[in-house]
Design a protein around this motif. Structure first.
Motif, short mmCIF file in Angstrom:
data_model
loop_
_atom_site.label_atom_id
_atom_site.label_comp_id
_atom_site.label_asym_id
_atom_site.label_seq_id
_atom_site.Cartn_x
_atom_site.Cartn_y
_atom_site.Cartn_z
N ILE A 1 0.88 -0.87 0.11
CA ILE A 1 0.06 -0.09 -0.06
C ILE A 1 0.75 1.21 0.08
CG2 ILE A 1 -1.45 1.47 1.48
CD1 ILE A 1 -2.93 -1.08 2.35
N LYS A 2 0.47 2.44 -0.73
CA LYS A 2 1.31 3.60 -0.84
C LYS A 2 0.25 4.60 -0.73
CE LYS A 2 2.63 5.38 -4.14
NZ LYS A 2 2.99 6.13 -5.34
N VAL A 3 0.66 6.01 -0.67
CA VAL A 3 0.08 7.09 -0.64
C VAL A 3 -0.12 7.60 -1.98
CG1 VAL A 3 0.06 9.68 0.31
CG2 VAL A 3 0.56 7.67 1.86
N GLU A 4 -1.66 8.17 -2.26
CA GLU A 4 -1.77 8.61 -3.58
C GLU A 4 -0.90 9.82 -3.67
OE1 GLU A 4 -6.01 9.49 -5.62
OE2 GLU A 4 -5.77 10.78 -3.74
N HIS B 1 5.81 -0.61 -9.18
CA HIS B 1 4.95 -0.72 -7.83
C HIS B 1 4.85 0.43 -7.25
CE1 HIS B 1 5.03 -4.92 -9.15
NE2 HIS B 1 4.01 -5.14 -8.60
N ALA B 2 6.14 1.05 -7.20
CA ALA B 2 6.28 2.48 -6.43
C ALA B 2 5.67 3.65 -7.21
CB ALA B 2 7.79 2.76 -6.19
N GLU B 3 5.51 3.40 -8.54
CA GLU B 3 5.02 4.71 -9.32
C GLU B 3 3.21 4.65 -9.36
OE1 GLU B 3 8.15 5.52 -12.96
OE2 GLU B 3 6.74 3.83 -13.16
N ALA B 4 2.81 3.64 -8.78
CA ALA B 4 1.51 3.67 -8.79
C ALA B 4 0.74 4.83 -8.13
CB ALA B 4 0.74 2.46 -8.13
N SER B 5 -0.15 5.51 -8.95
CA SER B 5 -0.90 6.69 -8.65
C SER B 5 -0.10 7.84 -8.01
CB SER B 5 -1.79 6.12 -7.38
OG SER B 5 -2.99 5.44 -7.96
N GLN B 6 1.23 7.81 -8.63
CA GLN B 6 2.02 9.22 -8.36
C GLN B 6 1.59 10.40 -9.00
OE1 GLN B 6 6.08 8.02 -9.48
NE2 GLN B 6 5.79 9.42 -11.47
N SER B 7 0.79 10.25 -10.11
CA SER B 7 0.31 11.45 -10.80
C SER B 7 -1.25 11.24 -11.31
CB SER B 7 1.21 11.83 -11.85
OG SER B 7 1.02 13.04 -12.37
N PRO B 8 -2.13 10.71 -10.63
CA PRO B 8 -3.51 10.74 -10.89
C PRO B 8 -4.15 12.15 -11.18
CG PRO B 8 -3.32 10.25 -8.71
CD PRO B 8 -1.93 10.52 -8.99
N ASP B 9 -5.13 12.16 -11.81
CA ASP B 9 -6.01 13.38 -12.07
C ASP B 9 -7.46 13.07 -11.78
OD1 ASP B 9 -7.37 12.78 -14.41
OD2 ASP B 9 -5.25 12.99 -15.22
N PRO B 10 -8.27 13.99 -11.83
CA PRO B 10 -9.67 13.93 -11.53
C PRO B 10 -10.44 12.81 -12.46
CG PRO B 10 -9.16 16.23 -11.42
CD PRO B 10 -7.86 15.62 -11.87
N THR B 11 -9.95 12.67 -13.50
CA THR B 11 -10.26 11.66 -14.57
C THR B 11 -10.07 10.28 -14.15
OG1 THR B 11 -8.53 11.44 -16.01
CG2 THR B 11 -9.77 13.30 -16.45
N ASN B 12 -9.18 10.03 -13.47
CA ASN B 12 -9.05 8.36 -13.28
C ASN B 12 -8.68 8.36 -11.46
OD1 ASN B 12 -6.43 9.48 -12.72
ND2 ASN B 12 -5.57 8.55 -14.71
N TRP B 13 -8.62 9.19 -10.55
CA TRP B 13 -8.29 8.94 -9.16
C TRP B 13 -9.33 8.36 -8.31
CZ3 TRP B 13 -6.70 14.75 -7.92
CH2 TRP B 13 -7.76 15.37 -8.13
#
Length: 443
Positions: free
Chosen positions: A145-148, A157-169
């Motif tokens: 588990i990691k922080v958004e 695995h460490a890159e997951a959700s490092q740069s999401p936006d309102p279209t996909n978060w």
């Protein structure tokens, strides 16, 4: 306050532009580091000294990036230079261990209570990969588990959700796992859970849901891309208590936050992690990474009865004597008084910026701690990534601010992350604040 004369006449970067055109003929995208690209072209450095860098066009800039927080004593530090030159005269890298590795290991383990053992590698990315692999091996479990919004290097695995936006978060209460680089395996979506920074209840829920498939929770206590908000002690407690409850490990990423105090952020905040990833300042300006932690999970790197370790770990330049020597020469200078000085100048920048924003009629703010700070072109309360996420107009505004700062003799990256080194003087702080005042947009 007035901006010091630091530029070679009207600001011109013609030589940098020419070098970039030349680089594009032989280097993909013109540079091997995507983070260096700027509007038009990057600035090419000629040399650095203390808190300042000089570009190939002769312009001088107060360096408020310090190679992405890796330079903490100052550029071209005499003590580091002398130590490295003496060591280089004896050779630079060998397929044999060296005593410099032991000396740096002893220094670091002596400072941090959770560092029973340490193992060196070449970068922060490698260190994060190592702690996650060790956590999986120790627990026999696959998931993390990691922080958004948190950046932990370039491991899938460490890159997951490092740069999401309102279209996909997705839902704030249960953020989606968003793959970052094109080609990342779809399995990452099942193997990485995402929590929101400072959401204690959300963390407890996610960890319990992970249960007997959860190997570790990875946390940076002051993630830049999350906005550098203050961390809620209850959030830390929720992670520590619930990982123990389900038998998972608490893994701390101190690649950047280790510069926040004599024993890093974990000592300052009273955190007891099982494993820690390190890099940047512990190399004294040279490539470095490290995995440190409790004896149990660190034993995953230990050979037993001559067999290979559960997590084999090596590298051609891991623990090379130059990085180890430079790291020791830097860290030896960073006593408690040095960190008090870094805290002081960082706070002077943060407190100095606030009345400048107010005086200009701008609803801007600054976050951070120690020698780290981040400027935000809005005044929203920031507790997590979504609070700090910039609209397209805000992103343009902060980028333009950074470019104007460069024109006023301050190297300040587009993401508005600021970082100071120990060579920064009180006059340098005044220069930064004057440049900021001169660089603000009209309200």
């Amino acid at each position: 306050m007035t901006v010091r004369a630091t530029l070679a006449g009207p600001w011109s970067t013609d030589h940098s532009a020419a070098l970039y055109r030349r680089a594009q003929q032989s280097i993909t995208d013109g540079t091997s580091r995507a983070t260096l690209l700027r509007k038009g072209h990057p600035i090419y450095v000629d040399h650095g000294e203390g808190a300042w860098v000089t570009d190939v066009d002769g312009n001088r800039y107060l360096d408020c990036n310090n190679n992405f927080a890796s330079i903490i004593v100052g550029h071209a530090d005499p003590a580091i230079g002398a130590a490295v030159q003496a060591r280089m005269a004896r050779g630079t890298a060998f397929s044999l261990p060296n005593d410099a590795e032991i000396e740096l290991a002893e220094l670091l383990c002596g400072r941090v209570e959770s560092f029973d053992l340490i193992r060196f590698c070449n970068s922060g990315t490698e260190a994060v990969m190592g702690v996650l692999k060790a956590a999986r091996a120790y627990t026999g479990r696959p998931n993390v588990i990691k922080v958004e919004g948190a950046y932990h290097g370039t491991y899938d695995h460490a890159e997951a959700s490092q740069s999401p936006d309102p279209t996909n978060w997705g839902d704030a209460a249960a953020p989606a796992t968003v793959r970052y680089a094109v080609g990342t395996p779809v399995s990452v979506e099942d193997e990485v859970g995402i929590i929101s920074f400072n959401d204690a209840e959300g963390a407890r829920t996610a960890i319990r849901r992970g249960g007997d498939r959860l190997a570790a929770v990875l946390l940076d206590v002051m993630p830049n891309r999350v906005g550098m908000p203050a961390i809620d002690p209850e959030f830390i407690a929720a992670i520590r208590e619930t990982t123990r409850e389900v038998g998972a490990l608490f893994v701390l990423d101190e690649v950047i936050s280790f510069r926040l105090g004599y024993g890093g952020a974990q000592t300052k905040l009273g955190i007891d992690p099982d494993l820690t990833s390190l890099a940047k300042i512990i190399g004294g300006g040279f490539p470095v990474g490290a995995i440190a932690g409790r004896e149990g999970p660190m034993s995953m790197f230990t050979r037993v009865s001559g067999d290979r370790a559960k997590v084999p770990s090596s590298g051609t330049f891991a623990a090379n004597p130059i990085s180890m020597t430079a790291g020791h020469a830097a860290m030896a200078q960073l006593d408690r008084e040095a960190f008090a000085r870094l805290d002081k100048i960082g706070e002077e920048v943060r407190t100095g910026l606030r009345p400048i924003f107010d005086g200009a009629g701008l609803d801007w703010q600054v976050t951070g701690a120690g020698s780290l700070f981040r400027v935000h072109p809005h005044n929203r309360t920031i507790r997590n990534y979504r609070d700090s996420h910039l609209s397209s107009d805000e992103a343009t505004e902060i980028t333009e601010f950074g470019l104007r700062m460069q024109a006023h003799g301050v190297y300040f990256i587009a993401e508005s992350l600021g970082c100071l080194n120990l060579a920064t003087s009180d006059d340098d702080v005044d220069h930064f604040l004057a440049a900021a005042e001169a660089s603000l947009p009209s309200p």
